[in-house]
Design a protein around this motif. Structure first.
Motif, short mmCIF file in Angstrom:
data_model
loop_
_atom_site.label_atom_id
_atom_site.label_comp_id
_atom_site.label_asym_id
_atom_site.label_seq_id
_atom_site.Cartn_x
_atom_site.Cartn_y
_atom_site.Cartn_z
N UNK A 286 0.83 -1.21 0.00
CA UNK A 286 0.00 0.00 0.00
C UNK A 286 0.86 1.26 0.00
N UNK A 287 2.05 1.18 0.65
CA UNK A 287 2.91 2.35 0.77
C UNK A 287 4.11 2.32 -0.16
N UNK A 288 4.23 1.28 -0.98
CA UNK A 288 5.37 1.19 -1.90
C UNK A 288 4.95 1.54 -3.32
N UNK A 289 5.86 2.20 -4.04
CA UNK A 289 5.52 2.74 -5.35
C UNK A 289 6.14 1.95 -6.51
N UNK A 290 7.30 1.32 -6.29
CA UNK A 290 8.05 0.71 -7.39
C UNK A 290 7.68 -0.76 -7.57
N UNK A 291 8.10 -1.29 -8.72
CA UNK A 291 7.92 -2.71 -9.04
C UNK A 291 9.30 -3.32 -9.31
N UNK A 292 9.52 -4.50 -8.76
CA UNK A 292 10.84 -5.14 -8.86
C UNK A 292 11.31 -5.27 -10.30
N UNK A 293 10.42 -5.71 -11.20
CA UNK A 293 10.85 -6.01 -12.56
C UNK A 293 11.00 -4.77 -13.44
N UNK A 294 10.75 -3.58 -12.88
CA UNK A 294 10.97 -2.36 -13.64
C UNK A 294 12.37 -1.79 -13.41
N UNK A 295 13.20 -2.61 -12.79
CA UNK A 295 14.61 -2.29 -12.60
C UNK A 295 15.39 -3.58 -12.79
N UNK A 296 16.61 -3.48 -13.26
CA UNK A 296 17.47 -4.66 -13.32
C UNK A 296 18.02 -4.94 -11.93
N UNK A 297 18.16 -6.22 -11.63
CA UNK A 297 18.73 -6.63 -10.34
C UNK A 297 19.91 -7.56 -10.61
N UNK A 298 21.05 -7.26 -10.00
CA UNK A 298 22.27 -8.04 -10.17
C UNK A 298 22.66 -8.64 -8.83
N UNK A 299 22.76 -9.96 -8.76
CA UNK A 299 23.28 -10.64 -7.58
C UNK A 299 24.74 -10.98 -7.85
N UNK A 300 25.63 -10.56 -6.96
CA UNK A 300 27.06 -10.89 -7.09
C UNK A 300 27.47 -11.72 -5.89
N UNK A 301 27.77 -12.99 -6.11
CA UNK A 301 28.38 -13.82 -5.08
C UNK A 301 29.88 -13.74 -5.30
N UNK A 302 30.56 -13.00 -4.45
CA UNK A 302 32.00 -12.82 -4.58
C UNK A 302 32.71 -13.90 -3.77
N UNK A 303 33.36 -14.81 -4.48
CA UNK A 303 33.96 -15.99 -3.86
C UNK A 303 34.91 -15.61 -2.72
N UNK A 304 34.59 -16.10 -1.52
CA UNK A 304 35.43 -15.96 -0.32
C UNK A 304 35.72 -14.52 0.06
N UNK A 305 34.89 -13.57 -0.39
CA UNK A 305 35.17 -12.16 -0.10
C UNK A 305 34.76 -11.84 1.33
N UNK A 306 35.69 -11.27 2.07
CA UNK A 306 35.42 -10.79 3.43
C UNK A 306 36.57 -9.86 3.82
N UNK A 307 36.40 -9.21 4.92
CA UNK A 307 37.39 -8.24 5.40
C UNK A 307 38.39 -8.94 6.30
N UNK A 308 39.62 -9.16 5.84
CA UNK A 308 40.60 -9.87 6.69
C UNK A 308 40.99 -9.08 7.93
N UNK A 309 40.78 -7.76 7.93
CA UNK A 309 41.14 -6.97 9.11
C UNK A 309 40.21 -7.22 10.28
N UNK A 310 39.06 -7.88 10.04
CA UNK A 310 38.14 -8.21 11.13
C UNK A 310 38.49 -9.52 11.83
N UNK A 311 39.39 -10.29 11.24
CA UNK A 311 39.73 -11.60 11.82
C UNK A 311 40.58 -11.39 13.07
N UNK A 312 40.18 -11.97 14.20
CA UNK A 312 40.96 -11.80 15.43
C UNK A 312 42.39 -12.28 15.28
#
Length: 725
Positions: A286-312
């Motif tokens: 009721x309060x949303x205006x857009x439609x999902x398929x009226x925009x392109x959507x890109x899913x990127x699974x980046x293999x093993x990507x993470x921030x190594x500076x967060x590792x203890x």
């Protein structure tokens, strides 16, 4: 004159002399049985003992000798395990035919046929025979010839000749054997029939129980296979067959336990559930205006990507991901709870694509991509909101058969799955310095070429490979240095070398991703990107020894970003600090201010209660025996663990509904199919729905008008009667 008796010919005379000439002792049968059983397993292994010639694989080829030598090099007795399984089939055939030599030829012939088919499939698609192939044979057997590789007819012809020779040899051996190779030779027919029946039924039942339960955690068959050295390797069906044997690797995927049926599961329950979340969707939309398929959507699974500076315990001399860190600061972003550490890519991918959770599955189900999806006739995925398959494209610069992706993505509704193999070759395949994997920049360039403004709105899946293990010294001019931030826990030399190489790979991914987003920013059509790392690399040996680091070793980075042409550019939604991949489609819809399906409405409500959900995790590299033991992990909006016993009634209801939904889709009767539960609204569907609603209201108004008129006529008649009286 007496008739002259015809003398037998030379061949007939020789055969008569040979007939009944040999009296085979019992130990000879036993020795022959073991030898033929061994040959049968060897023939099956020959069928999978080759690598794809079109791509360099991370898994080494394991030939038959490696399969045998594992007994003394690794204390793994999978050769014996497969011989026991095949031997039981051989034994059943022996009692069924009551001819030892005929059964011997038959088991060798069966194994040879299977091996040739295996070899054809491995050569053509680098994939072993799977249980789902039986469904293919039933549905599309007429097209089987089109899948045969080049020069296959020669091998088939040679195979036919070999089978003829084998049959002739078995016939000769039977004629030479005084017992005719009979395992049961008694003058008592009822007794003989009983012995043969038992000789068939007992081995068949044992094999059937083994094949149907070896994939179920805790079953006797499972425990026995583990005791014998079975190490499931389900990310690669060929490697699994090479490593553990064709018979065992096929059996474990035959009848996996998906999940227990939730209490109250029925058609009426699911229809009520669908109606309840349709109302939720109506409130959200009721309060949303857009439609999902009226925009392109890109899913990127980046293999093993993470921030190594967060590792203890890990300290780097520079930031490996400054661009993505900056991007995260200006859009919807946070940390993703991952079920994997050092592996499990396809399970995170599955959750992102379907909105379902690995936490709901039975611990025995470790790979839905290979154990369940190939058997399903209906599997709703996020890309299906974009309509026809031509609107859905996937890119993965590696083997298309890994995790059975090539077939699964067809089932998901993708028209093309671009990879290093198969009919759809990925356009760019550049590797960086000495790395064995295609770089992220090449993966992005391949996707960009299919995403021009003239292509309309699309769903695009990109699964990268650049930062996959191992992390040898791949890169030139690597300016990263690694040290321990905890003097009490120094890092080993090999560990520091791996982290250093990985950090350089992350920095290359960081720059390539920023350049990709800049390219999308120049497009005139709206594009939204969901970027996430699937899991941490399994290189943090020092940190993984401390159980207190479990959460830190299972948090990767994610963000949801929209280009300048999108109304959602710069949007930052609430409750995004922590998430899990099953919530991405709900978060993307909220980020885009897009209308949702009842299923996405359900995920939206659940995410408000629980920010992230994953099955129990382990600090060691994921194996494929089972999901680790322990409690399901729940995180709140602040990233703190939640206790399921403290959940309120509404949260418990949502989790119960989640199990009902997932069971219906993955293991149940698909009551939700056709209810519109997973149908994402489009402008056209909304217009049709509004039109139908107006029509319904007009009918109701007409009915109400007729009712009022009838009431008025009744009143008039009553008034007339009263006046007459």
């Amino acid at each position: 004159m007496k008739d002259r008796k015809r003398q037998p010919g030379r061949w007939t005379s020789w055969m008569q002399n040979m007939t009944g000439r040999l009296r085979v002792r019992g130990w000879v049968y036993l020795l022959a049985f073991i030898l033929i059983d061994f040959l049968s397993v060897g023939i099956l292994q020959w069928g999978v003992s080759l690598n794809s010639s079109r791509v360099e694989l991370s898994n080494p080829l394991i030939g038959f000798w490696g399969f045998i030598s594992a007994i003394w090099t690794q204390r793994r007795f999978v050769l014996v395990l497969n011989m026991l399984a095949v031997g039981l089939v051989y034994l059943a055939l022996t009692y069924l035919t009551n001819r030892f030599w005929a059964a011997s030829g038959l088991i060798l012939a069966i194994c040879a046929v299977i091996a040739v088919i295996e070899r054809f499939k491995v050569r053509a698609r680098y994939e072993a025979i799977l249980p789902s192939d039986l469904d293919f044979l039933h549905a599309d057997a007429a097209n089987l010839v089109s899948f045969l590789p080049a020069r296959s007819l020669i091998m088939i012809g040679l195979g036919v000749v070999a089978l003829i020779v084998l049959g002739a040899l078995c016939w000769v051996l039977t004629r030479m054997d005084a017992r005719r190779g009979r395992p049961v030779a008694t003058g008592n027919k009822p007794l003989g029939a009983g012995l043969r029946t038992a000789g068939v039924l007992v081995p068949v039942l044992v094999v059937a129980v083994f094949m149907s339960t070896v994939g179920t955690y805790g079953s006797p068959a499972y425990r026995f296979s583990q005791f014998m050295g079975d190490i499931p390797s389900m990310w690669d069906s060929v490697y699994d067959a090479q490593r553990n044997g064709v018979f065992v690797s096929f059996s474990r995927q035959l009848r996996p336990k998906v999940m227990d049926q939730p209490a109250g599961y029925s058609r009426a329950t699911m229809q009520s559930l669908a109606h309840r979340y349709q109302l939720s969707a109506d409130r959200i939309n009721h309060d949303r205006k857009a439609y999902m398929n009226e925009s392109s959507l890109v899913y990127i699974l980046s293999e093993s990507f993470s921030d190594p500076t967060r590792v203890p315990g890990v300290a780097l001399n520079q930031d490996p991901m400054p661009h993505i860190r900056s991007i995260k600061g200006g859009t919807t972003s946070g940390l993703m709870l991952s079920s994997g550490y050092g592996g499990g890519t396809a399970n995170l991918e599955f959750q992102a694509m379907t909105g379902l959770s690995m936490a709901n599955f039975d611990p025995s189900l470790t790979s839905p991509y290979q154990q369940v999806i190939p058997h399903l006739n209906w599997i709703p995925t996020v890309n299906q909101a974009w309509g026809t398959p031509s609107r859905s494209l996937a890119f993965h610069p590696y083997e298309s058969s890994m995790y059975s992706r090539a077939e699964n993505y067809k089932k998901f509704g993708f028209s093309h799955f671009y990879s290093l193999t198969g009919p759809d070759q990925i356009a760019h395949q550049d590797r960086i310095d000495r790395s064995q994997y295609v770089g992220d920049r090449s993966a992005y360039e391949s996707a960009l070429e299919q995403m021009g403004d003239d292509r309309g709105n699309q769903f695009v899946e990109v699964i990268t490979m650049q930062n996959h293990m191992p992390y040898n010294d791949w890169y030139d001019n690597n300016g990263f240095s690694v040290s321990s931030s905890d003097p009490n826990r120094p890092l080993g030399d090999d560990e520091m070398q791996s982290i250093r190489t990985y950090a350089k790979g992350v920095s290359l991914s960081d720059q390539a991703t920023a350049d990709f987003l800049n390219s999308l920013d120049s497009q005139s059509k709206p594009v939204t990107v969901v970027f996430y790392g699937d899991h941490l690399p399994g290189i943090y040996g020092t940190a993984s020894w401390d159980e207190r680091n479990s959460l830190a070793l299972h948090l990767t980075d994610y963000f949801i970003w929209s280009n300048k042409a999108s109304d959602a550019s710069g949007a930052q939604v609430s409750n995004s600090a922590y998430s899990s991949p099953n919530f991405f489609q709900a978060q993307a819809a909220e980020h885009m201010d897009a209308k949702v399906s009842p299923f996405t409405a359900f995920l939206t409500e659940l995410h408000e209660k629980i920010s992230a959900i994953e099955p129990p995790v382990a600090n060691q590299i994921q194996d494929w025996n089972r999901i680790p033991a322990g409690q399901t992990n729940y995180l709140n909006a602040q990233g703190q663990p939640m206790n399921a016993r403290d959940f309120d009634k509404a949260t418990r209801q949502l989790l119960n509904d989640y199990k009902l939904i997932q069971y219906d889709i993955m293991a149940g009767k698909h009551y939700l199919q056709g209810t519109g539960f997973t149908a994402t609204p489009t402008r056209r569907s909304d217009a049709a729905r509004q039109k139908a609603e107006k029509k319904r209201q007009a009918k109701e108004q007409a009915k109400e008008q007729v009712r009022q008129e009838e009431q008025n006529r009744d009143k008039d008649r009553e008034s007339s009667t009263s006046s007459a009286n």
